[in-house]
Design a protein around this motif. Structure first.
Motif, PDB file in Angstrom:
ATOM      1  N   GLU A  62       0.100   4.534  -7.992  1.00 16.31           N
ATOM      2  CA  GLU A  62       0.568   3.971  -6.728  1.00 16.31           C
ATOM      3  C   GLU A  62      -0.433   2.944  -6.220  1.00 16.31           C
ATOM      4  N   SER A  94      -3.113   9.411 -10.356  1.00 13.10           N
ATOM      5  CA  SER A  94      -3.351  10.805  -9.977  1.00 13.10           C
ATOM      6  C   SER A  94      -2.301  11.726 -10.581  1.00 13.10           C
ATOM      7  N   CYS A 132     -13.174   4.493 -12.375  1.00 15.50           N
ATOM      8  CA  CYS A 132     -13.059   3.326 -11.506  1.00 15.50           C
ATOM      9  C   CYS A 132     -14.039   2.225 -11.898  1.00 15.50           C
ATOM     10  N   TYR A 151      -2.925   1.585  -4.021  1.00 18.62           N
ATOM     11  CA  TYR A 151      -3.859   2.137  -3.042  1.00 18.62           C
ATOM     12  C   TYR A 151      -4.108   1.116  -1.941  1.00 18.62           C
ATOM     13  N   GLU A 152      -3.981  -0.146  -2.316  1.00 14.94           N
ATOM     14  CA  GLU A 152      -4.012  -1.295  -1.401  1.00 14.94           C
ATOM     15  C   GLU A 152      -2.824  -2.172  -1.788  1.00 14.94           C
ATOM     16  N   PHE A 193      -9.237   4.891 -10.266  1.00 17.18           N
ATOM     17  CA  PHE A 193      -8.739   3.716  -9.572  1.00 17.18           C
ATOM     18  C   PHE A 193      -8.809   2.524 -10.516  1.00 17.18           C
ATOM     19  N   ARG A 247       0.835  -1.202   0.000  1.00 20.28           N
ATOM     20  CA  ARG A 247       0.000   0.000   0.000  1.00 20.28           C
ATOM     21  C   ARG A 247       0.874   1.258   0.000  1.00 20.28           C
ATOM     22  N   ARG A 248       0.507   2.226  -0.836  1.00 16.62           N
ATOM     23  CA  ARG A 248       1.165   3.518  -1.002  1.00 16.62           C
ATOM     24  C   ARG A 248       2.501   3.460  -1.737  1.00 16.62           C
ATOM     25  N   ILE A 275      -7.295  13.035  -8.461  1.00 18.57           N
ATOM     26  CA  ILE A 275      -7.352  11.596  -8.727  1.00 18.57           C
ATOM     27  C   ILE A 275      -7.986  11.378 -10.093  1.00 18.57           C
ATOM     28  N   LYS A 286      -4.172   3.558  -7.594  1.00 15.56           N
ATOM     29  CA  LYS A 286      -4.675   4.918  -7.781  1.00 15.56           C
ATOM     30  C   LYS A 286      -3.814   5.618  -8.831  1.00 15.56           C
TER      31      LYS A 286
END
Length: 167
Positions: A99, A63, A159, A101-102, A76, A38-39, A73, A61
């Motif tokens: 990146e 963005s 998304c 997101y999870e 997703f 994540r991230r 954003i 994500k």
């Protein structure tokens, strides 16, 4: 995920379901699979766009950042979604951040391998054209909504663009 499970996964991905079994094997052999926490960034704006990405699990994500540092954003990506597909069209660097997101598992396929697949499979090339066209419409509609108060004809949100087939 075992090799057999991953190959079976490729058959269920709507975008790649148009490929023959031999072509899916080519994707399987050409792809690198990596886990992203994540991230964790997958690519930054300005990075070379040398690869196409297929999300196996998790959420990614997309963005951009304004000069003032504000994040916008773009959307997703969900399992079965392909992103970074502009890499097969031009040699320009990425213009946005991707990146995890999870926690995510992502397949990376080189531009040259993916371009070869598109040359061998006109159906895949058509799927990519359709995908990119849909994304242009989605972003154009979202942009128009920023500047108008009148309702704009609804298109799927970024998304909701899913490429996972039902087969």
């Amino acid at each position: 995920m075992s090799a057999h499970s991953r190959l079976s996964y490729l058959q269920r991905v709507g975008l790649l379901s148009v490929l023959s079994e031999a072509e899916r094997w080519s994707v399987f052999r050409a792809a690198r699979v990596a886990a992203y926490r994540r991230r964790r960034p997958i690519f930054y704006p300005g990075d070379p766009a040398d690869d196409v990405y297929l999300l196996e699990s998790g959420v990614v994500k997309l963005s951009v950042e304004s000069p003032e540092g504000r994040e916008a954003i773009l959307g997703f990506q969900h399992p079965g979604d392909l992103f970074g597909a502009l890499a097969v069209i031009d040699d320009r660097p990425h213009d946005h951040l991707a990146e995890a997101y999870e926690d995510s598992t992502i397949w990376t396929i080189s531009r040259t391998s993916f371009q070869g697949l598109m040359q061998d499979s006109p159906a895949l090339a058509q799927e990519i054209i359709t995908l990119l066209g849909l994304r242009v419409r989605v972003y154009r509609t979202a942009f128009a909504r920023l500047f108008t108060r009148a309702p704009v004809r609804a298109w799927p949100t970024p998304c909701s663009i899913s490429l996972v087939g039902t087969a």
